[in-house]
Design an enzyme around this catalytic site. Sequence first.
Site, PDB file in Angstrom:
ATOM      1  N   GLY A  77     -12.312  -4.894   1.238  1.00 38.53           N
ATOM      2  CA  GLY A  77     -13.386  -3.777   1.701  1.00 38.53           C
ATOM      3  C   GLY A  77     -14.051  -3.555   0.186  1.00 38.53           C
ATOM      4  O   GLY A  77     -15.701  -3.620  -0.115  1.00 38.53           O
TER       5      GLY A  77
ATOM      6  N   LYS B  22     -14.914 -16.261   6.157  1.00 33.99           N
ATOM      7  CA  LYS B  22     -16.789 -15.734   6.621  1.00 33.99           C
ATOM      8  C   LYS B  22     -17.238 -15.740   5.243  1.00 33.99           C
ATOM      9  O   LYS B  22     -16.675 -14.957   5.382  1.00 33.99           O
ATOM     10  CB  LYS B  22     -17.144 -14.901   7.594  1.00 33.99           C
ATOM     11  CG  LYS B  22     -16.716 -14.981   8.805  1.00 33.99           C
ATOM     12  CD  LYS B  22     -15.510 -13.436   9.879  1.00 33.99           C
ATOM     13  CE  LYS B  22     -17.554 -13.277  10.510  1.00 33.99           C
ATOM     14  NZ  LYS B  22     -17.689 -11.720  11.453  1.00 33.99           N
TER      15      LYS B  22
ATOM     16  N   GLY C  16      -6.458  -6.102   0.828  1.00 37.53           N
ATOM     17  CA  GLY C  16      -5.440  -6.342   1.578  1.00 37.53           C
ATOM     18  C   GLY C  16      -4.346  -7.257   2.088  1.00 37.53           C
ATOM     19  O   GLY C  16      -3.520  -7.571   1.475  1.00 37.53           O
TER      20      GLY C  16
ATOM     21  N   ARG D 213       0.981  -1.779   0.088  1.00 42.18           N
ATOM     22  CA  ARG D 213      -0.148   0.201  -0.019  1.00 42.18           C
ATOM     23  C   ARG D 213       0.968   1.740   0.068  1.00 42.18           C
ATOM     24  O   ARG D 213       0.391   2.561  -0.353  1.00 42.18           O
ATOM     25  CB  ARG D 213      -0.728  -0.065   1.219  1.00 42.18           C
ATOM     26  CG  ARG D 213      -1.931  -1.028   0.923  1.00 42.18           C
ATOM     27  CD  ARG D 213      -2.984  -1.203   1.861  1.00 42.18           C
ATOM     28  NE  ARG D 213      -4.637  -1.279   1.690  1.00 42.18           N
ATOM     29  CZ  ARG D 213      -5.084  -1.571   2.737  1.00 42.18           C
ATOM     30  NH1 ARG D 213      -5.128  -1.436   3.740  1.00 42.18           N
ATOM     31  NH2 ARG D 213      -6.235  -2.567   2.831  1.00 42.18           N
TER      32      ARG D 213
END
Length: 403
Positions: free
Chosen positions: A384, A202, A360, A37
């Site tokens: 996200g 998840k 990420g 990043r």
Amino acid sequence: MAIRTLDTLGDLAGRTVLIRCDFNVPLQDGEITDEGRIVASLPTLRALLEQGARVVAISHLGRPKGAPEAKYSLAPVARRLEELLGSPVAFAADTVGEDAQRVRIALQDGQLALLENLRFDPRETSKDAAERAALAAELATGADAFVSDGFGVVHREQASVFELAQALPSAAGLLVERELDVLSRLTESPERPYAVVLGGSKVSDKLGVIEHLLPRVDRLLIGGGMLFTFLAAQGHGVAASLLEEEQLERVRGYIAQAEELGVELLLPTDVVVAESFAADAAHETVASDAIEQSRFGASGIGLDIGPDSAAAFADAIRGARTVFWNGPMGVFEMEAFAAGTKAVAQALTEVDGLAVVGGGDSAAAVRQLGFADDDFGHISTGGGASLEFLEGARLPGLEALGW
Ligand code: 3PG
Ligand code: MG
């Protein structure tokens, strides 16, 4: 509408420009373990510095609870930026306090400063818009323009992302512009076959994207911890593997919908089952409908997709012209359970078309597994954020820039 780009801010020589970056990098004992990043933010920083702007960079790191916490300090990022840019970076030990004022006043044309973690101030992530606006106003004081370049946070309605873009003349930086260029190719007439590979632990994190993508893709590949909820939804026992019972109904709905739409839904046919969640745990590969028959019985935990699945996934990926991948296939941090993720990453490098690694964690995974950034069509800096972009969700940070 098109996003406002850097050129809309005019000549920035001698101007003070605030830039929101996403320097939320993984740290281990104060060392940056994946600098992707930071590197991705350099083109915009260089473009501003070369114009002779006085550049004040701001970012969050981790999720501190609105107060300073040493382990979330951005100081290591400032040092790494100095090395990468080959010029000094002034670091302020606070965000809108005395030290930030001192650093901002001392800044000369063509120089860069980094302020301490925005989330040390509770107003950054406050639910109260007035509190966020108050922080944005303090940050904006003395600045002439705002550049939004933290793509990883554009899905957050936070002071430095949303309110600040409205408090000053604002535009997207080059990183955000590039992310939008590439990710838009996934949402607007992608070349077919279009395959999406989803992993991670998840299912509940991925519901929105599965729902939105099912009618749009040709192939959907499911790996990672979430695969066990899919297997359970098909009626298979999963022993002690990760399972989200409350999502079973929804997942059954997705399986039925995929069938109706003619979408190829690829679930693993074999999995690596371990005795426990540990790098040196005993493990064996079993068919995905026989997890409970592994030698670990009811205590077996699935930690990776098996070799047959990895080969089938790799074929499905290589045969596509557009691929988006988010989420590891297994516990790649442990050598014994990294093969599935490695096979998927390798297949993405062989795609004849556009292959995008989103996120990420997935980005860190491919670098940790020894792949280079330019092995892929694009590595998104947003996890996200890229998922929400593909979901077609409202992204406050882009909305504030005219998107
Ligand atoms: C990320 O790492 O996904 C971004 O930096 C956003 O961080 P957050 O999920 O804590 O808002
Ligand atoms: Mg995140």
